[in-house]
Motif scaffolding. Structure first.
Motif, PDB file in Angstrom:
ATOM      1  N   MET A 182      38.429  -5.410  40.499  1.00 31.86           N
ATOM      2  CA  MET A 182      37.567  -6.508  40.082  1.00 31.86           C
ATOM      3  C   MET A 182      38.163  -7.833  40.542  1.00 31.86           C
ATOM      4  N   LYS A 183      37.262  -8.768  40.836  1.00 30.70           N
ATOM      5  CA  LYS A 183      37.666 -10.082  41.318  1.00 30.70           C
ATOM      6  C   LYS A 183      37.134 -11.146  40.362  1.00 30.70           C
ATOM      7  N   TRP A 184      37.805 -12.293  40.393  1.00 27.25           N
ATOM      8  CA  TRP A 184      37.379 -13.438  39.597  1.00 27.25           C
ATOM      9  C   TRP A 184      36.614 -14.415  40.481  1.00 27.25           C
ATOM     10  N   PHE A 185      35.527 -14.965  39.931  1.00 29.95           N
ATOM     11  CA  PHE A 185      34.716 -15.961  40.619  1.00 29.95           C
ATOM     12  C   PHE A 185      34.472 -17.127  39.672  1.00 29.95           C
ATOM     13  N   VAL A 186      34.281 -18.300  40.247  1.00 28.80           N
ATOM     14  CA  VAL A 186      33.859 -19.456  39.459  1.00 28.80           C
ATOM     15  C   VAL A 186      32.449 -19.826  39.930  1.00 28.80           C
ATOM     16  N   ALA A 187      31.545 -19.963  38.963  1.00 35.47           N
ATOM     17  CA  ALA A 187      30.163 -20.333  39.249  1.00 35.47           C
ATOM     18  C   ALA A 187      29.916 -21.744  38.745  1.00 35.47           C
ATOM     19  N   ARG A 188      29.212 -22.537  39.552  1.00 36.76           N
ATOM     20  CA  ARG A 188      28.846 -23.906  39.146  1.00 36.76           C
ATOM     21  C   ARG A 188      27.359 -23.911  38.824  1.00 36.76           C
ATOM     22  N   TYR A 189      27.053 -24.122  37.556  1.00 36.84           N
ATOM     23  CA  TYR A 189      25.682 -24.139  37.063  1.00 36.84           C
ATOM     24  C   TYR A 189      25.158 -25.569  36.997  1.00 36.84           C
ATOM     25  N   ILE A 190      23.864 -25.746  37.284  1.00 40.02           N
ATOM     26  CA  ILE A 190      23.204 -27.035  37.131  1.00 40.02           C
ATOM     27  C   ILE A 190      22.052 -26.849  36.132  1.00 40.02           C
ATOM     28  N   TYR A 191      22.029 -27.717  35.108  1.00 38.81           N
ATOM     29  CA  TYR A 191      20.975 -27.714  34.097  1.00 38.81           C
ATOM     30  C   TYR A 191      20.354 -29.100  34.012  1.00 38.81           C
ATOM     31  N   GLN A 192      19.065 -29.149  33.690  1.00 36.42           N
ATOM     32  CA  GLN A 192      18.426 -30.407  33.345  1.00 36.42           C
ATOM     33  C   GLN A 192      18.305 -30.424  31.828  1.00 36.42           C
ATOM     34  N   ILE A 193      18.725 -31.526  31.215  1.00 30.53           N
ATOM     35  CA  ILE A 193      18.636 -31.679  29.766  1.00 30.53           C
ATOM     36  C   ILE A 193      17.341 -32.412  29.463  1.00 30.53           C
ATOM     37  N   ILE A 194      16.515 -31.800  28.631  1.00 30.78           N
ATOM     38  CA  ILE A 194      15.217 -32.382  28.286  1.00 30.78           C
ATOM     39  C   ILE A 194      15.197 -32.637  26.785  1.00 30.78           C
ATOM     40  N   THR A 195      14.906 -33.880  26.426  1.00 27.04           N
ATOM     41  CA  THR A 195      14.816 -34.271  25.023  1.00 27.04           C
ATOM     42  C   THR A 195      13.367 -34.617  24.701  1.00 27.04           C
ATOM     43  N   GLY A 196      12.855 -34.033  23.636  1.00 25.08           N
ATOM     44  CA  GLY A 196      11.477 -34.293  23.222  1.00 25.08           C
ATOM     45  C   GLY A 196      10.495 -33.869  24.296  1.00 25.08           C
ATOM     46  N   GLU A 197       9.585 -34.773  24.647  1.00 21.88           N
ATOM     47  CA  GLU A 197       8.567 -34.504  25.668  1.00 21.88           C
ATOM     48  C   GLU A 197       9.106 -34.726  27.082  1.00 21.88           C
ATOM     49  N   GLY A 198      10.334 -35.175  27.189  1.00 23.05           N
ATOM     50  CA  GLY A 198      10.939 -35.401  28.504  1.00 23.05           C
ATOM     51  C   GLY A 198      10.582 -36.733  29.121  1.00 23.05           C
ATOM     52  N   ASN A 199      10.075 -37.669  28.309  1.00 25.23           N
ATOM     53  CA  ASN A 199       9.703 -38.998  28.801  1.00 25.23           C
ATOM     54  C   ASN A 199      10.918 -39.922  28.798  1.00 25.23           C
ATOM     55  N   HIS A 200      11.907 -39.563  29.608  1.00 26.78           N
ATOM     56  CA  HIS A 200      13.138 -40.346  29.695  1.00 26.78           C
ATOM     57  C   HIS A 200      13.714 -40.158  31.095  1.00 26.78           C
ATOM     58  N   ALA A 201      14.717 -40.958  31.407  1.00 23.70           N
ATOM     59  CA  ALA A 201      15.388 -40.805  32.705  1.00 23.70           C
ATOM     60  C   ALA A 201      15.975 -39.396  32.778  1.00 23.70           C
TER      61      ALA A 201
END
Length: 76
Positions: free
Chosen positions: A1-20
């Motif tokens: 077995m090998k070790w890997f590092v994964a870089r995840y990207i998420y968008q954070i959405i608050t409420g209806e998403g009417n923000h920057a």
């Protein structure tokens, strides 16, 4: 077995998403036989890291998985 590092990207959405737009980048370790399996594992686990919650104003906060941006094997 090998070790890997994964870089995840998420968008954070608050409420209806009417923000920057807000984004979050996270690094996680994955153990796999090869890079193909590691990428499949990374993508299948991506939605299980963050549960939606209500902030102090009562707005729902969610993380929308965008992608696994990078996957690197860690050399010993």
């Amino acid at each position: 077995m090998k070790w890997f590092v994964a870089r995840y990207i998420y968008q954070i959405i608050t409420g209806e998403g009417n923000h920057a737009p807000q984004f979050d980048e996270q690094l996680r370790l994955i153990v796999s036989a090869d890079s193909t399996e590691a990428l499949c594992k990374a993508e299948s686990q991506a939605d299980s890291f963050h549960n939606p919650f209500r902030n102090c104003r009562g707005d729902m906060v969610t993380w929308n998985f965008i992608c696994v941006a990078d996957l690197y094997e860690i050399q010993s």
